[in-house]
Scaffold this motif. Structure first.
Motif, PDB file in Angstrom:
ATOM      1  N   PHE A  72     -22.176 -81.814  44.105  1.00 55.37           N
ATOM      2  CA  PHE A  72     -22.407 -82.854  43.100  1.00 55.37           C
ATOM      3  C   PHE A  72     -23.640 -83.681  43.478  1.00 55.37           C
ATOM      4  O   PHE A  72     -23.892 -83.953  44.655  1.00 55.37           O
ATOM      5  N   SER A  73     -24.364 -84.115  42.478  1.00 59.57           N
ATOM      6  CA  SER A  73     -25.567 -84.928  42.698  1.00 59.57           C
ATOM      7  C   SER A  73     -25.275 -86.192  43.493  1.00 59.57           C
ATOM      8  O   SER A  73     -26.058 -86.586  44.359  1.00 59.57           O
ATOM      9  N   CYS A  74     -24.138 -86.828  43.214  1.00 56.52           N
ATOM     10  CA  CYS A  74     -23.806 -88.080  43.900  1.00 56.52           C
ATOM     11  C   CYS A  74     -23.545 -87.868  45.387  1.00 56.52           C
ATOM     12  O   CYS A  74     -23.584 -88.818  46.171  1.00 56.52           O
ATOM     13  N   PHE A  75     -23.312 -86.626  45.809  1.00 59.35           N
ATOM     14  CA  PHE A  75     -23.122 -86.301  47.225  1.00 59.35           C
ATOM     15  C   PHE A  75     -24.418 -85.825  47.854  1.00 59.35           C
ATOM     16  O   PHE A  75     -24.699 -86.108  49.014  1.00 59.35           O
ATOM     17  N   GLN A  76     -25.214 -85.098  47.099  1.00 56.76           N
ATOM     18  CA  GLN A  76     -26.438 -84.506  47.628  1.00 56.76           C
ATOM     19  C   GLN A  76     -27.614 -85.483  47.697  1.00 56.76           C
ATOM     20  O   GLN A  76     -28.529 -85.281  48.482  1.00 56.76           O
ATOM     21  N   GLU A  77     -27.601 -86.501  46.871  1.00 56.31           N
ATOM     22  CA  GLU A  77     -28.701 -87.468  46.834  1.00 56.31           C
ATOM     23  C   GLU A  77     -28.319 -88.747  47.563  1.00 56.31           C
ATOM     24  O   GLU A  77     -27.158 -89.147  47.542  1.00 56.31           O
ATOM     25  N   LEU A  96     -18.161 -82.020  59.895  1.00 56.72           N
ATOM     26  CA  LEU A  96     -19.523 -81.988  60.436  1.00 56.72           C
ATOM     27  C   LEU A  96     -20.445 -81.121  59.579  1.00 56.72           C
ATOM     28  O   LEU A  96     -21.599 -81.482  59.346  1.00 56.72           O
ATOM     29  N   ALA A  97     -19.942 -80.007  59.106  1.00 59.67           N
ATOM     30  CA  ALA A  97     -20.748 -79.143  58.240  1.00 59.67           C
ATOM     31  C   ALA A  97     -21.139 -79.886  56.966  1.00 59.67           C
ATOM     32  O   ALA A  97     -22.294 -79.805  56.525  1.00 59.67           O
ATOM     33  N   LEU A  98     -20.202 -80.612  56.386  1.00 61.44           N
ATOM     34  CA  LEU A  98     -20.502 -81.400  55.191  1.00 61.44           C
ATOM     35  C   LEU A  98     -21.531 -82.486  55.493  1.00 61.44           C
ATOM     36  O   LEU A  98     -22.489 -82.691  54.741  1.00 61.44           O
ATOM     37  N   ALA A  99     -21.332 -83.200  56.595  1.00 60.18           N
ATOM     38  CA  ALA A  99     -22.238 -84.286  56.957  1.00 60.18           C
ATOM     39  C   ALA A  99     -23.654 -83.783  57.212  1.00 60.18           C
ATOM     40  O   ALA A  99     -24.633 -84.457  56.865  1.00 60.18           O
ATOM     41  N   ASN A 100     -23.771 -82.617  57.787  1.00 56.86           N
ATOM     42  CA  ASN A 100     -25.085 -82.096  58.145  1.00 56.86           C
ATOM     43  C   ASN A 100     -25.720 -81.247  57.053  1.00 56.86           C
ATOM     44  O   ASN A 100     -26.857 -80.798  57.206  1.00 56.86           O
ATOM     45  N   ASP A 101     -25.030 -81.038  55.958  1.00 57.42           N
ATOM     46  CA  ASP A 101     -25.571 -80.260  54.834  1.00 57.42           C
ATOM     47  C   ASP A 101     -26.345 -81.199  53.912  1.00 57.42           C
ATOM     48  O   ASP A 101     -25.970 -81.429  52.767  1.00 57.42           O
ATOM     49  N   SER A 102     -27.404 -81.747  54.448  1.00 58.37           N
ATOM     50  CA  SER A 102     -28.199 -82.717  53.692  1.00 58.37           C
ATOM     51  C   SER A 102     -29.644 -82.641  54.153  1.00 58.37           C
ATOM     52  O   SER A 102     -29.918 -82.431  55.333  1.00 58.37           O
ATOM     53  N   ARG A 103     -30.546 -82.848  53.230  1.00 59.11           N
ATOM     54  CA  ARG A 103     -31.958 -82.894  53.618  1.00 59.11           C
ATOM     55  C   ARG A 103     -32.339 -84.295  54.083  1.00 59.11           C
ATOM     56  O   ARG A 103     -33.456 -84.547  54.487  1.00 59.11           O
TER      57      ARG A 103
END
Length: 140
Positions: A72-77, A96-103
């Motif tokens: 979702f955009s609200c999670f990715q941005e 941890l995978a979720l937390a680190n899956d970000s630019r």
């Protein structure tokens, strides 16, 4: 989030002031508006505040968005506003995978009662700073 007192940041009782500009307020509200059509649930906030003393400023009510999926955009941005997204996770590795899956990665917060877990997870998060059981606690 509903109990947070909005207002003049110089007033003693204020817990949260306005955003920096009208443009930033519009950006925050725009990202929040993407959540429901993608399947998330707006649990509170997500609107410009109409509280007394906030009418003329760029205040956004503290916002909690539930049922969020990682795509979702609200999670990715990075929203850069008073907003938190709630995403479930299966275990520590998944978190941890979720937390680190970000630019992005300016800052992160780890919330837990387990001090050993806090240190372990904080060490695994790729961010410029990681707070434990707090968020955005910087020295002036």
């Amino acid at each position: 989030a509903k109990g947070i007192v909005l207002g003049d940041p110089m007033a003693a009782g204020t817990q949260m002031g306005p955003l920096v500009s009208e443009l930033q307020m519009r950006r925050v509200l725009s990202l929040v508006e993407t959540a429901a059509p993608q399947g998330a649930t707006l649990l509170c906030g997500g609107v410009r505040s109409s509280a007394a003393g906030c009418e003329a400023g760029w205040f956004v009510e503290p916002t909690v968005i539930g049922d969020v999926q990682p795509h979702f955009s609200c999670f990715q941005e990075e929203i850069f506003g008073p907003c938190v997204t709630l995403v479930g996770f299966a275990d520590e590795a998944h978190a941890l995978a979720l937390a680190n899956d970000s630019r992005f990665g300016l800052g992160a917060a780890v919330w837990t009662r387990d001090v050993a877990r806090a240190h372990r997870v904080a060490q695994g998060v790729r961010a410029g700073i990681v707070w434990v059981n707090a968020h955005h606690r910087n020295d002036p």
